[in-house]
Scaffold this motif. Structure first.
Motif, PDB file in Angstrom:
ATOM      1  N   VAL A 280       0.891  -1.069  -0.118  1.00 18.08           N
ATOM      2  CA  VAL A 280       0.008  -0.185  -0.046  1.00 18.08           C
ATOM      3  C   VAL A 280       0.959   1.204  -0.174  1.00 18.08           C
ATOM      4  O   VAL A 280       0.357   2.215  -0.627  1.00 18.08           O
ATOM      5  CB  VAL A 280      -0.883  -0.066   1.175  1.00 18.08           C
ATOM      6  CG1 VAL A 280      -1.674   1.339   1.436  1.00 18.08           C
ATOM      7  CG2 VAL A 280      -1.923  -1.079   1.163  1.00 18.08           C
ATOM      8  N   SER A 281       1.883   1.281   0.680  1.00 17.85           N
ATOM      9  CA  SER A 281       2.884   2.517   0.843  1.00 17.85           C
ATOM     10  C   SER A 281       3.346   2.593  -0.723  1.00 17.85           C
ATOM     11  O   SER A 281       3.686   3.678  -0.874  1.00 17.85           O
ATOM     12  CB  SER A 281       3.990   2.316   1.945  1.00 17.85           C
ATOM     13  OG  SER A 281       3.087   1.980   3.120  1.00 17.85           O
ATOM     14  N   ILE A 282       3.827   1.529  -1.207  1.00 15.21           N
ATOM     15  CA  ILE A 282       4.640   1.831  -2.637  1.00 15.21           C
ATOM     16  C   ILE A 282       3.647   2.148  -3.634  1.00 15.21           C
ATOM     17  O   ILE A 282       3.700   3.076  -4.231  1.00 15.21           O
ATOM     18  CB  ILE A 282       5.179   0.639  -2.974  1.00 15.21           C
ATOM     19  CG1 ILE A 282       6.372  -0.055  -2.169  1.00 15.21           C
ATOM     20  CG2 ILE A 282       5.740   0.535  -4.365  1.00 15.21           C
ATOM     21  CD1 ILE A 282       6.830  -1.430  -2.172  1.00 15.21           C
ATOM     22  N   ILE A 283       2.239   1.766  -3.622  1.00 14.01           N
ATOM     23  CA  ILE A 283       1.392   2.199  -4.338  1.00 14.01           C
ATOM     24  C   ILE A 283       0.967   3.577  -4.150  1.00 14.01           C
ATOM     25  O   ILE A 283       0.808   4.375  -5.224  1.00 14.01           O
ATOM     26  CB  ILE A 283      -0.010   1.418  -4.493  1.00 14.01           C
ATOM     27  CG1 ILE A 283       0.367  -0.146  -4.775  1.00 14.01           C
ATOM     28  CG2 ILE A 283      -1.136   1.736  -5.140  1.00 14.01           C
ATOM     29  CD1 ILE A 283      -0.900  -1.039  -4.577  1.00 14.01           C
ATOM     30  N   ALA A 284       0.712   4.058  -3.004  1.00 12.53           N
ATOM     31  CA  ALA A 284       0.542   5.449  -2.586  1.00 12.53           C
ATOM     32  C   ALA A 284       1.588   6.402  -2.973  1.00 12.53           C
ATOM     33  O   ALA A 284       1.180   7.463  -3.540  1.00 12.53           O
ATOM     34  CB  ALA A 284       0.281   5.450  -0.911  1.00 12.53           C
ATOM     35  N   SER A 285       2.753   5.988  -2.926  1.00 16.67           N
ATOM     36  CA  SER A 285       3.945   6.846  -3.489  1.00 16.67           C
ATOM     37  C   SER A 285       3.967   6.952  -4.777  1.00 16.67           C
ATOM     38  O   SER A 285       3.914   8.296  -5.329  1.00 16.67           O
ATOM     39  CB  SER A 285       5.120   6.338  -2.808  1.00 16.67           C
ATOM     40  OG  SER A 285       5.259   6.011  -1.676  1.00 16.67           O
TER      41      SER A 285
END
Length: 672
Positions: A280-285
């Motif tokens: 989720v963090s990677i996708i959000a970034s």
């Protein structure tokens, strides 16, 4: 009846049954939701919303369409939903929705909410949000006029209930793209019952099931019939003794992703949560980076558009032109598929067609040529410029269409065609007495004053001529065709261009030879036009007895010899001779070679309206003669650069040579 004979009988009866069912399907006008006023903004935007509803951008690919429209700056919205039967092809679906909107608007005039059910589709619109909301009322029913025999009635109904329950469950579980199911079962007397059920896919599985249960409960209104159905806004069902649907045309839904079985251990759960947080963090970034990149690109593109076309303060207003967009199918139907019978004329940038919208409004549609090298710029110019211009002496832009290679401009229809079709016709120009000609001259003057002085942007038309003056039913002139127009800032006085656009005979010499243009360029063209209106002759083919002369040369010769009355059209048998002579005088002032000597349009309107204004003596006109070039030919010369003069500021730009075109050359300024 034997099975074979029954089948043949039903096959022969099918057209009659179809007609009965088609006529019985219901349209319901919901009066308590309020009315709108005829020709109001609400009606205009409702029409546009419904015309654009059956488009790819509003559909989910499986026969469901949803769209909404906000009314200008108000908080009021219009919402629309369209649903096609699950076995209907895309083409038939869009055709049904397009036809149903005409029918529904006619049956429910001025109603803000309405619901229509048809053979292959349903359509509803409202001024309240209807997406994702289950609606069970209104609930029109329809039926086949034939009855089930009394001896078979109980068995028939028992099998029908089983079939409907089966397809109800299947339809409700269909998913978010389509909730549709069909089936058949054997009934008494060797009969086969065919049935289908469908919900709008925007509601949940449970709501779909509940809606269909309610619809089945309404079957009492068609009890004992061999066929029929109930239509609700969120669902419907239908049954009959013949296959009224086509299973072979049902589009397959995409396969769901494969599921995997995992052991939910404590360690596995923690590991899964950790992976989820990381993903989720990677996708959000990534999404944030993409969003910032898109914003930067949009901002850069917006700045480029502003610098290329219009001052900053007008960008937001011109952006409202998007609300004028028409659906291509709407215009295609209005013009009878751009038939030759509706063709009004042909120009360098394409053809013009007469059309009639479903509400009866007549329109003129300019269909830009696909192969025109200048088409993109003309389209941009006309949409961005004319959408802003509101004046009774300018043709009104109703909208535009940009779909694939098609670029259409939709204007108000002006019934009397253009001025050149009247003033240069030896028979028709007799209809123009002096009062009407004077009214046309004054109207053109007012239109040019608006362009040069009264609109927020100073606009140079650059192609003012008789064929670009449209005449309405009241003989009011309307300036048209802004594909070659140029915008000036408030403090901008003149401009230079490396590409010359316009029509020979109407172009000012400083523009034709050197590319210098200003409001005085339009004044020159206006002067030529005035002399044509007075004489009834084209500027490059003035007939005087057996001689053919240049109109400006002849007018100047008559002025010097004090025989200017020889210039007056013999068809003018009445009217003020002093007024006519004053117009000749004004025309000669406008075509003077010295730019500074030409009057402004504001000065011209004073000259026309007040005899107390003393007219100066005109000097020799600027002559542009070329025996090889006709009056309708557009010229093009190449200069070394393009310059725009704005008071003390000068900005130069490079230019690229445009492809030759048989009628027009056009370019665009890109400041550095």
């Amino acid at each position: 009846m034997p099975a074979m004979d029954s089948s043949r009988f039903l096959s022969c009866l099918f057209p009659i049954l179809f007609l009965m069912i088609n006529q019985a399907l219901g349209q319901v006008c919901i009066n308590e939701k309020g009315n709108y006023t005829t020709n109001s903004t609400y009606q205009t935007n409702l029409n546009r919303l419904l015309s654009s509803l059956p488009s790819d951008e509003n559909g989910n690919g499986y026969g469901f369409y949803n769209a909404s429209y906000r009314l200008n700056s108000s908080n009021e919205h219009i919402y629309a939903i369209g649903l096609c039967r699950g076995d209907v092809t895309v083409g038939d679906c869009r055709s049904c929705l397009n036809n149903s909107r005409y029918d529904l608007l006619q049956r429910c005039p001025n109603q803000k909410e309405a619901f229509g059910s048809y053979e292959k589709c349903m359509l509803r619109y409202s001024n309240r949000s209807i997406y994702g909301v289950m609606e069970t009322e209104p609930s029109p029913a329809y039926y086949n006029t034939n009855n089930v025999s009394s001896s078979d009635l109980d068995g028939f109904n028992q099998e029908l209930r089983k079939l409907l329950e089966s397809i109800r469950s299947e339809a409700a579980a269909g998913g978010s793209l389509r909730k549709f199911a069909f089936g058949n079962t054997s009934a008494p007397s060797f009969q086969t019952i065919f049935a289908l059920a469908q919900c709008t896919p925007d509601i949940s599985e449970q709501l779909c099931s509940d809606c269909l249960v309610g619809a089945f409960a309404d079957i009492s209104s068609i009890y004992g019939k061999v066929g029929g159905g109930v239509n609700k806004p969120s669902c419907y069902f239908r049954f009959d003794l013949y296959p009224f649907y086509d299973p072979t045309t049902v589009k397959q839904l995409p396969s769901p992703p494969p599921s995997t079985n995992t052991t939910n251990t404590s360690q596995g759960s923690k590991s899964s949560k950790s992976r989820t947080v990381i993903v989720v963090s990677i996708i959000a970034s990534l999404l944030l980076a993409m969003f910032m990149g898109i914003c930067l690109r949009v901002r850069k593109a917006k700045k480029k558009l502003q610098s290329n076309l219009i001052p900053d303060e007008d960008v937001d207003e011109i952006g409202s032109a998007e609300s004028l967009q028409f659906n291509f199918d709407t215009i295609r139907i209005a013009t009878d598929d751009f038939s030759e019978a509706n063709k009004l004329g042909q120009g360098g940038f394409g053809s013009v067609y007469k059309g009639r919208l479903y509400n009866g409004q007549e329109i003129a549609v300019k269909r830009l040529s696909v192969n025109s090298g200048q088409g993109d710029l003309e389209f941009k110019n006309e949409v961005l410029l004319v959408a802003k211009l509101q004046h009774r002496n300018l043709v009104r832009l109703l909208g535009f269409c940009l779909e694939g290679v098609e670029r259409l401009l939709i204007y108000e229809f002006v019934p009397n065609a253009s001025l050149d079709h009247i003033i240069f016709d030896p028979i028709k120009r007799a209809q123009l007495d002096w009062d009407r000609r004077y009214k046309i001259i004054v109207g053109i003057t007012r239109g040019l004053i608006y362009l040069h002085e009264d609109s927020r942007l100073r606009i140079i038309h650059r192609d003012l001529k008789a064929s670009n003056i449209l005449i309405d039913e009241e003989m009011t002139p309307k300036i048209s065709d802004f594909g070659m127009a140029k915008l000036f800032g408030v403090d901008q006085t003149q401009g230079n261009t490396s590409r010359i656009v316009g029509t020979y005979g109407y172009m000012a010499p400083e523009y034709a030879m050197h590319g210098h243009f200003s409001v005085k360029s339009d004044v020159y063209s206006f002067g030529v036009l005035v002399l044509e209106i007075v004489s009834g002759q084209k500027n490059n083919s003035f007939h005087h007895g057996e001689n053919v002369e240049d109109l400006l040369s002849y007018a100047w010769k008559c002025w010097r010899e004090e025989t200017a009355s020889n210039l007056i059209d013999p068809a003018l048998t009445n009217g003020s001779r002093n007024e006519i002579m004053r117009c000749i005088h004004i025309g000669l002032l406008c075509v003077q070679e010295n730019i500074a000597d030409r009057p402004t349009m504001n000065a011209i309107v004073l000259m026309l309206n007040s005899y107390s204004v003393t007219l100066p003596v005109p000097s020799q006109p600027a002559f542009l003669r070329d025996g090889n070039v006709g009056s309708d030919m557009t010229l093009g010369w190449k200069n070394s650069s393009e310059v725009i003069t704005t008071g003390s500021d000068r900005s130069k730009s490079s230019s690229v040579k445009a492809p030759e075109h048989e009628v027009s050359l056009i370019t665009e300024v890109y400041p550095r």
